[in-house]
Write a protein that holds these residues in place. Structure first.
Motif, PDB file in Angstrom:
ATOM      1  N   THR B  27      27.000  36.937  34.346  1.00  0.00           N
ATOM      2  CA  THR B  27      28.431  37.315  34.162  1.00  0.00           C
ATOM      3  C   THR B  27      28.894  38.783  34.991  1.00  0.00           C
ATOM      4  O   THR B  27      30.077  39.532  35.249  1.00  0.00           O
ATOM      5  CB  THR B  27      28.440  37.813  32.908  1.00  0.00           C
ATOM      6  OG1 THR B  27      28.307  37.043  32.099  1.00  0.00           O
ATOM      7  CG2 THR B  27      29.728  38.695  32.594  1.00  0.00           C
ATOM      8  N   ASP B  28      27.815  39.260  35.501  1.00  0.00           N
ATOM      9  CA  ASP B  28      28.068  40.862  35.938  1.00  0.00           C
ATOM     10  C   ASP B  28      28.788  40.577  37.215  1.00  0.00           C
ATOM     11  O   ASP B  28      29.477  40.933  37.781  1.00  0.00           O
ATOM     12  CB  ASP B  28      26.359  41.106  36.483  1.00  0.00           C
ATOM     13  CG  ASP B  28      26.016  41.613  35.482  1.00  0.00           C
ATOM     14  OD1 ASP B  28      25.067  42.637  35.318  1.00  0.00           O
ATOM     15  OD2 ASP B  28      26.881  41.613  34.315  1.00  0.00           O
ATOM     16  N   SER B  29      27.901  39.413  37.956  1.00  0.00           N
ATOM     17  CA  SER B  29      28.102  38.754  39.517  1.00  0.00           C
ATOM     18  C   SER B  29      29.928  37.617  38.782  1.00  0.00           C
ATOM     19  O   SER B  29      30.502  38.493  39.588  1.00  0.00           O
ATOM     20  CB  SER B  29      27.647  38.499  40.052  1.00  0.00           C
ATOM     21  OG  SER B  29      27.610  36.546  39.014  1.00  0.00           O
ATOM     22  N   ARG B  30      29.758  37.114  38.055  1.00  0.00           N
ATOM     23  CA  ARG B  30      31.204  36.531  38.083  1.00  0.00           C
ATOM     24  C   ARG B  30      32.693  37.526  37.428  1.00  0.00           C
ATOM     25  O   ARG B  30      33.294  37.308  37.669  1.00  0.00           O
ATOM     26  CB  ARG B  30      30.924  35.347  36.697  1.00  0.00           C
ATOM     27  CG  ARG B  30      30.352  34.247  37.618  1.00  0.00           C
ATOM     28  CD  ARG B  30      30.510  32.982  37.864  1.00  0.00           C
ATOM     29  NE  ARG B  30      29.603  32.782  38.637  1.00  0.00           N
ATOM     30  CZ  ARG B  30      29.751  31.038  39.206  1.00  0.00           C
ATOM     31  NH1 ARG B  30      30.944  30.837  39.468  1.00  0.00           N
ATOM     32  NH2 ARG B  30      28.563  30.713  39.761  1.00  0.00           N
ATOM     33  N   TYR B  31      32.126  37.944  36.710  1.00  0.00           N
ATOM     34  CA  TYR B  31      33.488  38.333  36.065  1.00  0.00           C
ATOM     35  C   TYR B  31      33.627  40.107  36.270  1.00  0.00           C
ATOM     36  O   TYR B  31      34.494  40.301  36.051  1.00  0.00           O
ATOM     37  CB  TYR B  31      33.073  39.274  34.828  1.00  0.00           C
ATOM     38  CG  TYR B  31      33.447  37.157  33.742  1.00  0.00           C
ATOM     39  CD1 TYR B  31      34.137  36.326  33.858  1.00  0.00           C
ATOM     40  CD2 TYR B  31      32.070  36.543  33.571  1.00  0.00           C
ATOM     41  CE1 TYR B  31      33.758  35.237  33.140  1.00  0.00           C
ATOM     42  CE2 TYR B  31      31.966  35.178  32.817  1.00  0.00           C
ATOM     43  CZ  TYR B  31      32.494  34.416  33.008  1.00  0.00           C
ATOM     44  OH  TYR B  31      32.845  33.436  33.078  1.00  0.00           O
ATOM     45  N   GLY B  32      32.270  40.433  37.159  1.00  0.00           N
ATOM     46  CA  GLY B  32      32.621  42.599  37.432  1.00  0.00           C
ATOM     47  C   GLY B  32      33.261  43.022  36.851  1.00  0.00           C
ATOM     48  O   GLY B  32      34.121  42.795  35.610  1.00  0.00           O
ATOM     49  N   GLN B  33      32.001  43.126  36.068  1.00  0.00           N
ATOM     50  CA  GLN B  33      32.012  44.421  35.202  1.00  0.00           C
ATOM     51  C   GLN B  33      32.847  45.642  35.600  1.00  0.00           C
ATOM     52  O   GLN B  33      33.887  46.040  34.822  1.00  0.00           O
ATOM     53  CB  GLN B  33      30.682  45.039  34.660  1.00  0.00           C
ATOM     54  CG  GLN B  33      29.715  43.588  33.607  1.00  0.00           C
ATOM     55  CD  GLN B  33      29.653  43.611  32.861  1.00  0.00           C
ATOM     56  OE1 GLN B  33      29.962  44.396  32.331  1.00  0.00           O
ATOM     57  NE2 GLN B  33      28.596  42.846  32.220  1.00  0.00           N
ATOM     58  N   LYS B  34      33.000  45.619  36.534  1.00  0.00           N
ATOM     59  CA  LYS B  34      33.557  46.664  37.088  1.00  0.00           C
ATOM     60  C   LYS B  34      34.834  47.136  37.601  1.00  0.00           C
ATOM     61  O   LYS B  34      34.950  47.497  38.526  1.00  0.00           O
ATOM     62  CB  LYS B  34      32.680  47.898  38.499  1.00  0.00           C
ATOM     63  CG  LYS B  34      30.831  47.794  38.063  1.00  0.00           C
ATOM     64  CD  LYS B  34      30.607  48.329  39.188  1.00  0.00           C
ATOM     65  CE  LYS B  34      30.918  47.500  40.850  1.00  0.00           C
ATOM     66  NZ  LYS B  34      30.182  47.320  41.657  1.00  0.00           N
ATOM     67  N   GLU B  35      35.678  45.504  36.740  1.00  0.00           N
ATOM     68  CA  GLU B  35      36.257  45.324  37.910  1.00  0.00           C
ATOM     69  C   GLU B  35      37.519  46.236  37.795  1.00  0.00           C
ATOM     70  O   GLU B  35      38.255  46.501  38.296  1.00  0.00           O
ATOM     71  CB  GLU B  35      36.839  43.696  36.950  1.00  0.00           C
ATOM     72  CG  GLU B  35      38.170  42.869  38.007  1.00  0.00           C
ATOM     73  CD  GLU B  35      38.687  41.947  37.279  1.00  0.00           C
ATOM     74  OE1 GLU B  35      39.639  41.635  37.035  1.00  0.00           O
ATOM     75  OE2 GLU B  35      37.271  41.281  36.451  1.00  0.00           O
ATOM     76  N   ASP B  38      37.508  48.706  39.947  1.00  0.00           N
ATOM     77  CA  ASP B  38      37.518  48.519  41.948  1.00  0.00           C
ATOM     78  C   ASP B  38      38.739  48.408  41.420  1.00  0.00           C
ATOM     79  O   ASP B  38      39.363  47.887  43.084  1.00  0.00           O
ATOM     80  CB  ASP B  38      36.542  47.013  41.905  1.00  0.00           C
ATOM     81  CG  ASP B  38      35.629  47.555  41.432  1.00  0.00           C
ATOM     82  OD1 ASP B  38      34.117  46.795  42.101  1.00  0.00           O
ATOM     83  OD2 ASP B  38      34.955  48.398  42.135  1.00  0.00           O
TER      84      ASP B  38
END
Lengths: 551, 242
Positions: B27-35, B38
């Motif tokens: 999930t972290d990499s796919r959805y980008g929590q920091k989206e 960012d």
């Protein structure tokens, strides 16, 4: 069913497979020869590409939000970066660096065991069936997931029709999804390209290849005419290449891969187009090889429509089930009906039904191998009653938001997929099925996302009663997630697909990921899961059928 | 059909694999929590740094993006990039800066990136005549592979190494003028003109963006939201300060 609905007003629907029309690189770029790279270099570059893809995916999310919120076109252009796409497009019709490099690196990778793909990434859409996917992934496998087993004689798979859209080795941006996310009905607007030369057509016969195991059944047939497609930009060019690529074998799946067709409705569209015209087909049966060759020679030239043909062997007088494909062929072709349907494949990857022909093979004069014209007929919708004999997969999904159970539990949102049981499965061969269910939550198609049930041996009504739990979700992730549930038959050294479904909220977002939400053009879209009536709240659950749900 | 305990695996019998499998990493990499954080910018610009091998492209980028410098030479494999968000002209601009391998061997890969770049930093090494002589060729490459309006800054790097200088500032400026590029001398090691180079390039891209929008739709000129850079000052002192 779910005690807590994810959010009121959410609707599960099928996902359109197009990405926002932004800087979409046109096709037709020659791949780079990157064979000089060492493995380590390739890995390093792949890692850069991955980071770039991630960055772009995020940016696409930002752009999507902008498109919703910003109305001033000039401002939107600058914020989204479209201004640059515009000026760049005046000069270049090639994919962007990462996409080209990614495709090129993949290109060099050894392919699967089923032969080698030929052709270039730039092949036309129709010609796409000649490309890698046929060989790169055994058709039985869902191409956007790792397929660790390649069944040598898969009984059910996707059809080449859809494979052109599922080229796993072509980056998403290169898939031939046209720029205009316009109304489906207008999809044909771009299709002045003639549907290919006769020669090109003739290089695209299809065949039904039964397994070579004596006594085994051919499940279904498939046929595809790689006639032009509305989604090819340079239609003429693409078709030219298709023709140039030559022999039928380049276009066909390897003979041991029977291409079973899953028949399909594009339900909402059904009946939107008046059925007219005919289709010219030649049939030939090769007893030795147990192959039925269906050559689709000619389709009428529809104004605005890009026809494609698909065929399936149906049970006698049984309308073809949209979900499903394969009917055990216990005897031979006697008593079977060949269903050949013609579809318009529109710019959104949807299929519009243009008409169909049903040919009773029992009455067919097999000495006649000449092409014959058949008038296309409208299709009568299948009533659910007809599907009673088909297999059912009984499952339920629910989403538990983080903290919703109090005391901070669960710590992250959880998606639960309860696979209860399957019923009335039809065996691939005589006897029974050793079935198991496996599940991915796309876009994560890595093994980490895969969960399986145990194998229930020798049962046509296997009870799994297994809940797959995926955690680490936020509610917003669901918009991009897609639960893929597939049913498999376990053999000693292989597994064979029995069918499957995909369930998603269907926004189509997140489709920057390879293969994600690519429209499975032959598959039903946005429709309730027929034969899955046991699913509670099925009203909210629609999905696309992936492979074939077994009758 | 009724849900069983949501917290426990209700699976019966033996199964394969654990019942619960964390999606967190994916999930972290796919959805980008920091989206959301960012994505907190207005524009995204793509910049490409090119030039001969070992002129200091990677060092230049590291100095700008990470404010770090290491004298060790590690050849870039094909391509790499770094991301930096800056605030410029009242806009938050996210830069994706591509660093290319100078080696001929990777040329097929690096040229593939030209067409996606809005601006270029063409770099030579002031202590390396050959790298300066290659500038003309690099410029031709840009013209061949890039978009029509590609903006290029010519940068003579390593201006801290005055003792070993073989390319005079004047020569560099003349060549830049001849090619129609703006010119800087810089040092990644001593952090001279690094930031200025990038910021100037960003400004130029902003100008081009405004121009292209004006050209595309003159009607929107009045309502144009793009940065107005007309009062942009001339580039500051461009030569190496040393």
């Amino acid at each position: 069913f779910p005690q807590r609905e994810p959010r009121a007003g959410w609707r599960l629907r099928a996902s359109p497979g197009w990405r926002p029309a932004r800087c979409r690189p046109p096709r037709a770029a020659a791949l780079l020869d990157l064979s000089f790279l060492t493995l380590a270099e390739r890995r390093a570059i792949a890692e850069v590409l991955r980071r770039d893809a991630q960055l772009r995916r995020r940016d696409e999310g930002r752009v999507r939000r902008l498109r919703k919120s910003v109305s001033d076109p000039a401002r939107l252009k600058s914020l989204t970066g479209d201004w640059f796409c515009d000026v760049r497009a005046r000069r270049h019709q090639q994919p962007l660096g990462s996409e080209l490099v990614r495709a090129s690196i993949r290109r060099r990778r050894p392919r699967g065991t089923q032969g080698t793909g030929t052709g270039t990434a730039g092949g036309g859409c129709g010609a796409g069936s000649a490309q890698g996917p046929l060989s790169a992934s055994p058709p039985a496998c869902l191409p956007d997931q790792p397929c660790d087993v390649s069944p040598p004689a898969a009984a059910l798979e996707v059809t080449p029709l859809s494979q052109s859209l599922r080229e796993p080795d072509i980056p998403p941006g290169q898939q031939d999804i046209p720029l205009q996310p316009g109304n489906s009905g207008q999809g044909g607007g771009q299709c002045h390209g003639a549907p290919g030369t006769p020669r090109a057509r003739q290089t695209s016969p299809s065949r039904v290849s039964p397994q070579d195991v004596p006594g085994s059944q051919l499940s279904a047939s498939s046929s595809v005419s790689s006639l032009s497609s509305s989604t090819v930009r340079d239609t003429g060019d693409g078709m030219g290449r298709a023709a140039a690529r030559g022999g039928p074998d380049a276009v066909l799946p390897p003979p041991q891969l029977s291409s079973s067709l899953v028949s399909l409705y594009s339900e909402g569209e059904l009946g939107r187009v008046a059925v007219r015209g005919g289709v010219q087909v030649a049939l030939r049966y090769e007893p030795a090889a147990k192959e039925l060759h269906v050559h689709v020679l000619r389709l009428p030239r529809w104004h605005r429509w890009h026809p494609r043909a698909a065929a399936a062997l149906g049970a006698p007088r049984l309308p073809l089930h949209p979900l499903l494909s394969s009917v055990g062929l216990q005897t031979d072709l006697q008593g079977r009906t060949l269903n050949l349907s013609v579809w318009h494949h529109d710019s959104l990857g949807r299929n519009l039904f243009l008409g169909e022909v049903e040919i009773a093979l029992g009455a067919w004069d097999w000495a006649n191998t000449r092409p014959e014209w058949f008038d296309l007929q409208p299709r009568t919708p299948v009533s659910p009653g007809d599907l009673a004999s088909h297999g059912h997969l009984n499952l339920a999904l629910k989403f538990i938001p983080a903290g919703s159970e109090g005391a901070g539990l669960p710590p992250t949102g959880e998606l639960h997929i309860w696979v209860k049981d399957a019923r009335s499965l039809a065996p691939l061969r005589r006897g029974t099925v050793d079935a198991f269910v496996q599940c991915y939550v796309l876009p994560d198609d890595s093994k980490a996302s895969r969960q399986k049930t145990r194998v229930v041996k020798r049962s046509l009504n296997p009870l799994f009663n297994h809940t797959m739990v995926y955690d680490g979700f936020q509610a917003k992730d669901l918009a991009e997630a897609c639960a893929e549930v597939t049913l498999w038959h376990r053999e000693a050294f292989a597994k064979r697909p029995l069918g499957g479904i995909r369930l998603s909220l269907g926004t189509g977002e997140g489709s920057g990921t390879r293969g994600l939400f690519i429209p499975l053009s032959v598959l039903a879209r946005g429709r309730p899961l027929r034969g899955h009536r046991d699913i509670p709240s099925v009203g909210t659950a629609c999905g696309r059928v992936l492979g074939a749900a077994k009758r | 059909m009724r849900w069983r305990s949501p917290r426990r695996c209700p699976r019966t019998g033996t199964g394969s694999g654990p019942c619960r499998r964390s999606m967190a990493s994916a999930t972290d990499s796919r959805y980008g929590q920091k989206e959301s954080s960012d994505q907190n910018f207005d524009y995204m610009f793509k910049i490409l740094i090119i030039g001969n091998s070992s002129v200091g492209k990677t060092s230049f980028l590291f100095r700008y993006a990470d404010d770090s410098f290491t004298p060790a030479f590690v050849s870039t494999v094909g391509i790499d990039f770094k991301v930096k968000t800056i605030y410029r002209n009242d806009k938050r601009i996210k830069l994706q800066i591509w660093d290319t391998a100078g080696q001929e061997r990777y040329r097929t890969i690096t040229t593939a990136y030209y067409r996606g770049a809005m601006g270029f930093i063409l770099m030579y090494d002031i202590t390396n005549e050959e790298s300066f002589n290659a500038v003309q060729d690099w410029s031709t490459q840009i013209k061949t592979y890039s978009w029509d309006n590609a903006q290029v800054l010519l940068v003579g790097n390593k201006c801290d190494m005055e003792d070993e200088r073989v390319v005079s500032s004047e020569k560099g400026r003349q060549l830049a003028e001849h090619l129609g590029f703006e010119f800087f001398e810089a040092s990644a090691k001593d952090n001279i003109n690094v930031k200025q180079t990038f910021e100037r390039l960003v400004d130029i891209i902003c100008e081009k963006m405004s121009e292209s929008l004006d050209a595309a739709d003159p009607a929107v000129t009045g309502a144009k939201q793009g940065p107005q850079l007309t009062d942009q000052q001339a580039p500051p002192h461009q030569d190496c300060a040393c």
